[in-house]
Scaffold this motif. Structure first.
Motif, PDB file in Angstrom:
ATOM      1  N   ILE A  61       0.827  -1.199   0.000  1.00  0.00           N
ATOM      2  CA  ILE A  61       0.000   0.000   0.000  1.00  0.00           C
ATOM      3  C   ILE A  61       0.867   1.257   0.000  1.00  0.00           C
ATOM      4  N   LYS A  62       1.996   1.226   0.669  1.00  0.00           N
ATOM      5  CA  LYS A  62       2.827   2.414   0.798  1.00  0.00           C
ATOM      6  C   LYS A  62       3.493   2.836  -0.507  1.00  0.00           C
ATOM      7  N   LYS A  63       3.623   1.922  -1.452  1.00  0.00           N
ATOM      8  CA  LYS A  63       4.293   2.252  -2.704  1.00  0.00           C
ATOM      9  C   LYS A  63       3.404   3.169  -3.546  1.00  0.00           C
ATOM     10  N   ARG A  64       3.972   4.266  -4.045  1.00  0.00           N
ATOM     11  CA  ARG A  64       3.242   5.208  -4.879  1.00  0.00           C
ATOM     12  C   ARG A  64       3.922   5.320  -6.221  1.00  0.00           C
ATOM     13  N   ARG A  65       3.129   5.660  -7.211  1.00  0.00           N
ATOM     14  CA  ARG A  65       3.695   5.815  -8.545  1.00  0.00           C
ATOM     15  C   ARG A  65       4.178   7.234  -8.802  1.00  0.00           C
ATOM     16  N   GLY A  66       3.601   8.201  -8.157  1.00  0.00           N
ATOM     17  CA  GLY A  66       4.028   9.582  -8.355  1.00  0.00           C
ATOM     18  C   GLY A  66       3.561  10.450  -7.216  1.00  0.00           C
ATOM     19  N   SER A  67       4.080  11.640  -7.199  1.00  0.00           N
ATOM     20  CA  SER A  67       3.746  12.553  -6.130  1.00  0.00           C
ATOM     21  C   SER A  67       2.527  13.387  -6.530  1.00  0.00           C
ATOM     22  N   THR A  68       1.591  13.568  -5.615  1.00  0.00           N
ATOM     23  CA  THR A  68       0.398  14.363  -5.903  1.00  0.00           C
ATOM     24  C   THR A  68       0.746  15.836  -6.049  1.00  0.00           C
ATOM     25  N   VAL A  69       1.796  16.283  -5.385  1.00  0.00           N
ATOM     26  CA  VAL A  69       2.209  17.692  -5.489  1.00  0.00           C
ATOM     27  C   VAL A  69       2.663  17.993  -6.912  1.00  0.00           C
ATOM     28  N   ILE A  70       3.411  17.097  -7.513  1.00  0.00           N
ATOM     29  CA  ILE A  70       3.887  17.309  -8.888  1.00  0.00           C
ATOM     30  C   ILE A  70       2.705  17.360  -9.842  1.00  0.00           C
ATOM     31  N   TYR A  71       1.744  16.465  -9.665  1.00  0.00           N
ATOM     32  CA  TYR A  71       0.557  16.482 -10.518  1.00  0.00           C
ATOM     33  C   TYR A  71      -0.235  17.766 -10.334  1.00  0.00           C
ATOM     34  N   LEU A  72      -0.354  18.238  -9.130  1.00  0.00           N
ATOM     35  CA  LEU A  72      -1.073  19.481  -8.859  1.00  0.00           C
ATOM     36  C   LEU A  72      -0.395  20.673  -9.524  1.00  0.00           C
ATOM     37  N   VAL A  73       0.914  20.756  -9.434  1.00  0.00           N
ATOM     38  CA  VAL A  73       1.662  21.851 -10.066  1.00  0.00           C
ATOM     39  C   VAL A  73       1.504  21.787 -11.578  1.00  0.00           C
ATOM     40  N   LEU A  74       1.550  20.603 -12.168  1.00  0.00           N
ATOM     41  CA  LEU A  74       1.374  20.469 -13.612  1.00  0.00           C
ATOM     42  C   LEU A  74      -0.023  20.900 -14.055  1.00  0.00           C
ATOM     43  N   ILE A  75      -1.043  20.544 -13.313  1.00  0.00           N
ATOM     44  CA  ILE A  75      -2.404  20.948 -13.662  1.00  0.00           C
ATOM     45  C   ILE A  75      -2.564  22.455 -13.579  1.00  0.00           C
ATOM     46  N   ILE A  76      -2.024  23.067 -12.531  1.00  0.00           N
ATOM     47  CA  ILE A  76      -2.093  24.525 -12.395  1.00  0.00           C
ATOM     48  C   ILE A  76      -1.349  25.201 -13.530  1.00  0.00           C
ATOM     49  N   LEU A  77      -0.202  24.673 -13.921  1.00  0.00           N
ATOM     50  CA  LEU A  77       0.576  25.240 -15.019  1.00  0.00           C
ATOM     51  C   LEU A  77      -0.187  25.127 -16.341  1.00  0.00           C
ATOM     52  N   ILE A  78      -0.831  24.012 -16.584  1.00  0.00           N
ATOM     53  CA  ILE A  78      -1.609  23.831 -17.815  1.00  0.00           C
ATOM     54  C   ILE A  78      -2.800  24.784 -17.840  1.00  0.00           C
ATOM     55  N   ILE A  79      -3.488  24.932 -16.715  1.00  0.00           N
ATOM     56  CA  ILE A  79      -4.619  25.876 -16.656  1.00  0.00           C
ATOM     57  C   ILE A  79      -4.142  27.296 -16.883  1.00  0.00           C
ATOM     58  N   TYR A  80      -3.015  27.674 -16.281  1.00  0.00           N
ATOM     59  CA  TYR A  80      -2.461  29.020 -16.458  1.00  0.00           C
ATOM     60  C   TYR A  80      -2.117  29.281 -17.918  1.00  0.00           C
ATOM     61  N   LEU A  81      -1.431  28.342 -18.552  1.00  0.00           N
ATOM     62  CA  LEU A  81      -1.062  28.530 -19.961  1.00  0.00           C
ATOM     63  C   LEU A  81      -2.296  28.558 -20.859  1.00  0.00           C
ATOM     64  N   PHE A  82      -3.281  27.734 -20.558  1.00  0.00           N
ATOM     65  CA  PHE A  82      -4.512  27.723 -21.350  1.00  0.00           C
ATOM     66  C   PHE A  82      -5.227  29.075 -21.254  1.00  0.00           C
ATOM     67  N   LEU A  83      -5.331  29.630 -20.042  1.00  0.00           N
ATOM     68  CA  LEU A  83      -5.998  30.919 -19.862  1.00  0.00           C
ATOM     69  C   LEU A  83      -5.190  32.056 -20.487  1.00  0.00           C
ATOM     70  N   LYS A  84      -3.876  31.990 -20.402  1.00  0.00           N
ATOM     71  CA  LYS A  84      -3.039  33.069 -20.940  1.00  0.00           C
ATOM     72  C   LYS A  84      -3.133  33.116 -22.470  1.00  0.00           C
ATOM     73  N   PHE A  85      -3.081  31.979 -23.150  1.00  0.00           N
ATOM     74  CA  PHE A  85      -3.110  31.968 -24.604  1.00  0.00           C
ATOM     75  C   PHE A  85      -4.538  32.061 -25.146  1.00  0.00           C
ATOM     76  N   ASN A  86      -5.521  31.702 -24.365  1.00  0.00           N
ATOM     77  CA  ASN A  86      -6.911  31.747 -24.810  1.00  0.00           C
ATOM     78  C   ASN A  86      -7.460  33.175 -24.798  1.00  0.00           C
ATOM     79  N   VAL A  87      -7.076  33.979 -23.790  1.00  0.00           N
ATOM     80  CA  VAL A  87      -7.573  35.344 -23.643  1.00  0.00           C
ATOM     81  C   VAL A  87      -6.875  36.272 -24.621  1.00  0.00           C
ATOM     82  N   GLY A  88      -5.601  36.087 -24.844  1.00  0.00           N
ATOM     83  CA  GLY A  88      -4.770  36.980 -25.630  1.00  0.00           C
ATOM     84  C   GLY A  88      -5.137  37.008 -27.047  1.00  0.00           C
TER      85      GLY A  88
END
Length: 71
Positions: A44-71
């Motif tokens: 159970i303790k074994k994980r495939r990835g860190s949730t923090v890294i996934y969260l940062v990637l999602i925020i970065l994708i949303i930021y880039l999507f909003l920046k290029f979509n509005v402009g």
């Protein structure tokens, strides 16, 4: 040129004799561990990835999507 050749390692085998009492004891110990679930906790303790890294990637994708979509 002046390298030494490797020597073969000496094989020293000390035979171990079968002890049926000890073998049954080990089997019973393994059965108890399985029944109590000690082995399942390590899986159970074994994980495939860190949730923090996934969260940062999602925020970065949303930021880039909003920046290029509005402009």
């Amino acid at each position: 040129m002046f390298m030494k050749r490797p020597k073969h390692k000496v094989f020293e085998y000390i035979p171990r004799f079968y002890n049926p009492e000890e073998d049954e004891e080990l089997k019973e110990r393994e059965r108890r561990k399985r029944r109590l679930g000690f082995r399942r906790n390590s899986k159970i303790k074994k994980r495939r990835g860190s949730t923090v890294i996934y969260l940062v990637l999602i925020i970065l994708i949303i930021y880039l999507f909003l920046k290029f979509n509005v402009g």
